[in-house]
Design a protein around this motif. Structure first.
Motif, mmCIF file in Angstrom:
data_model
loop_
_atom_site.group_PDB
_atom_site.id
_atom_site.type_symbol
_atom_site.label_atom_id
_atom_site.label_comp_id
_atom_site.label_asym_id
_atom_site.label_seq_id
_atom_site.Cartn_x
_atom_site.Cartn_y
_atom_site.Cartn_z
ATOM 1 N N ALA A 49 0.837 -1.202 0.000
ATOM 2 C CA ALA A 49 0.000 0.000 0.000
ATOM 3 C C ALA A 49 0.871 1.250 0.000
ATOM 4 O O ALA A 49 2.020 1.232 0.433
ATOM 5 N N ALA A 50 0.287 2.348 -0.508
ATOM 6 C CA ALA A 50 0.899 3.672 -0.352
ATOM 7 C C ALA A 50 0.207 4.333 0.833
ATOM 8 O O ALA A 50 -1.025 4.327 0.926
ATOM 9 N N GLU A 51 0.995 4.881 1.744
ATOM 10 C CA GLU A 51 0.454 5.412 3.008
ATOM 11 C C GLU A 51 -0.653 6.441 2.800
ATOM 12 O O GLU A 51 -1.578 6.548 3.607
ATOM 13 N N GLY A 52 -0.568 7.237 1.737
ATOM 14 C CA GLY A 52 -1.543 8.300 1.536
ATOM 15 C C GLY A 52 -2.735 7.914 0.685
ATOM 16 O O GLY A 52 -3.598 8.752 0.418
ATOM 17 N N SER A 53 -2.795 6.654 0.251
ATOM 18 C CA SER A 53 -3.824 6.246 -0.714
ATOM 19 C C SER A 53 -4.943 5.429 -0.084
ATOM 20 O O SER A 53 -4.694 4.539 0.723
ATOM 21 N N PRO A 54 -6.200 5.693 -0.490
ATOM 22 C CA PRO A 54 -7.331 4.900 -0.003
ATOM 23 C C PRO A 54 -7.407 3.512 -0.623
ATOM 24 O O PRO A 54 -8.207 2.682 -0.182
ATOM 25 N N GLU A 140 8.041 14.275 4.303
ATOM 26 C CA GLU A 140 7.981 12.810 4.287
ATOM 27 C C GLU A 140 8.072 12.323 2.838
ATOM 28 O O GLU A 140 7.171 12.564 2.036
ATOM 29 N N SER A 141 9.148 11.621 2.520
ATOM 30 C CA SER A 141 9.456 11.353 1.106
ATOM 31 C C SER A 141 9.018 9.960 0.647
ATOM 32 O O SER A 141 9.768 9.236 0.014
ATOM 33 N N ILE A 142 7.778 9.595 0.997
ATOM 34 C CA ILE A 142 7.250 8.296 0.567
ATOM 35 C C ILE A 142 6.044 8.508 -0.346
ATOM 36 O O ILE A 142 5.424 9.571 -0.323
ATOM 37 N N PRO A 143 5.718 7.502 -1.176
ATOM 38 C CA PRO A 143 4.614 7.689 -2.122
ATOM 39 C C PRO A 143 3.268 7.958 -1.440
ATOM 40 O O PRO A 143 2.924 7.330 -0.443
ATOM 41 N N VAL A 144 2.540 8.916 -2.013
ATOM 42 C CA VAL A 144 1.174 9.212 -1.592
ATOM 43 C C VAL A 144 0.211 8.249 -2.278
ATOM 44 O O VAL A 144 -0.719 7.742 -1.679
ATOM 45 N N ARG A 145 0.452 8.014 -3.576
ATOM 46 C CA ARG A 145 -0.448 7.159 -4.352
ATOM 47 C C ARG A 145 0.274 6.694 -5.606
ATOM 48 O O ARG A 145 1.343 7.214 -5.952
ATOM 49 N N LEU A 146 -0.314 5.726 -6.288
ATOM 50 C CA LEU A 146 0.141 5.340 -7.621
ATOM 51 C C LEU A 146 -0.387 6.386 -8.587
ATOM 52 O O LEU A 146 -1.589 6.632 -8.643
ATOM 53 N N GLU A 212 3.221 9.164 -6.977
ATOM 54 C CA GLU A 212 3.082 10.575 -6.623
ATOM 55 C C GLU A 212 3.627 10.822 -5.219
ATOM 56 O O GLU A 212 3.263 10.107 -4.279
ATOM 57 N N LEU A 213 4.480 11.831 -5.091
ATOM 58 C CA LEU A 213 4.928 12.267 -3.774
ATOM 59 C C LEU A 213 4.186 13.539 -3.378
ATOM 60 O O LEU A 213 3.466 14.118 -4.186
ATOM 61 N N ARG A 214 4.321 13.956 -2.134
ATOM 62 C CA ARG A 214 3.481 15.023 -1.581
ATOM 63 C C ARG A 214 3.670 16.352 -2.303
ATOM 64 O O ARG A 214 2.724 17.090 -2.525
ATOM 65 N N GLY A 215 4.903 16.681 -2.648
ATOM 66 C CA GLY A 215 5.206 17.961 -3.288
ATOM 67 C C GLY A 215 6.640 17.963 -3.762
ATOM 68 O O GLY A 215 7.338 16.950 -3.688
#
Length: 316
Positions: A49-54, A140-146, A212-215
């Protein structure tokens, strides 16, 4: 009577599922280096999973003798739309791998699988449970989503036509080369500039999967973190013209290309007109001019090995 435009029933990209011979090494890469979180494990099978993704997971990793794309999965709004897509594909003579039914993967849901024109397995699903996710913190430099998946195609025109006709993908932009013609089609199923892109290649295979990363800051931190881990960088960091997104491409241990990106363009679908970009112009490949030059050696890295899974449904 056939309408000129197939109604779009796909809502978004869910996940890309990969089979790899060096499963342990790949799992280590995706979790400890790339920043995905293993949520569900089985023998030789991990859902990441990506931490920021539903989404329940954005990458599924499976141990296999053959390196392949197991499947590319897209979402639909509800079970009725899943049924409608399946019926439409079947009536158009597209080979279904499975009929619509209850899914056995994390989050459950309702879906089916089919082969696209070149034999990749594609899944359409609805009613998958939403994963508990969180806002990614500043720095935080981890993926938000695919973000998107790019496939190599030996018949990019035919592949583009398949996704347009059967699944109502729309063309956002095209990359061309003065000698080689049209080289890449950026295809969308929602306001994101592309969820799928189709690249001209010697054989069907994965070109890259993009996260996708946060910014911008997080994207640069992530790029640096992966570089410091000793992962081979192919191309970047830079900023594309088509999609206006940033890019840093790396090779995972299996030779699949993985991308960190951010700020992918959201288009106004009612007014958007596709561009034809000549990618021999340096600013088309990289508006910033910070990336290494795109040349045949860089391009060949993303051709990847021929996909061993064409017209062979994955076992799970």
């Amino acid at each position: 009577m056939e309408t000129s435009m197939t109604q779009r029933l796909i809502t978004h990209l869910r996940h890309v599922d990969l089979a790899v011979p060096d499963y342990r090494q790949q799992l280590e890469f995706y979790t400890n280096t790339w920043g995905l979180k293993p949520e569900h494990n089985d023998t030789g099978l991990t859902f990441l999973a990506a931490e920021g993704s539903p989404e329940q997971y954005v990458v599924r990793l499976r141990e296999s003798d053959d390196k392949r794309i197991d499947l590319i999965a897209f979402g639909a709004a509800n079970a009725a739309d899943v049924d409608a897509i399946a019926a439409r594909l079947a009536s158009d003579g597209v080979r279904l791998v499975s009929e619509p039914g209850a899914l056995q993967t994390p989050g459950g849901g309702y879906g089916f699988r089919f082969f696209d024109n070149e034999g990749r397995t594609v899944e359409i699903s609805a009613d998958v449970a939403v994963r508990q996710h969180r806002a990614i913190e500043e720095g935080e430099s981890i993926p938000v989503r695919l973000s998107h998946v790019v496939i190599n195609s030996a018949d990019p025109e035919g592949t583009r036509a398949f996704y347009e006709k059967h699944l109502a993908f729309a063309l956002s932009d095209t990359l061309m080369h003065p000698r080689m013609g049209e080289m890449m089609y950026f295809m969308r199923i929602n306001a994101w500039h592309h969820s799928l892109a189709i690249a001209r290649g010697p054989h069907p295979s994965l070109h890259h999967a993009s996260f996708e990363l946060r910014g911008l800051d997080e994207y640069m931190r992530g790029t640096g973190r992966v570089l410091r881990a000793g992962v081979e960088k192919i191309w970047g960091p830079g900023r594309h013209l088509a999609g206006n997104n940033t890019f840093s491409y790396f090779l995972d241990p299996s030779g699949n290309t993985m991308e960190y990106t951010t700020e992918l363009e959201l288009v106004d679908e009612d007014t958007w007109h596709p561009h034809l970009y000549d990618f021999t112009q340096p600013e088309v490949s990289d508006q910033w001019g910070t990336a290494n030059a795109m040349n045949e050696f860089v391009a060949q890295k993303s051709f990847n090995d021929p996909d061993k899974g064409l017209f062979l449904a994955p076992p799970v």
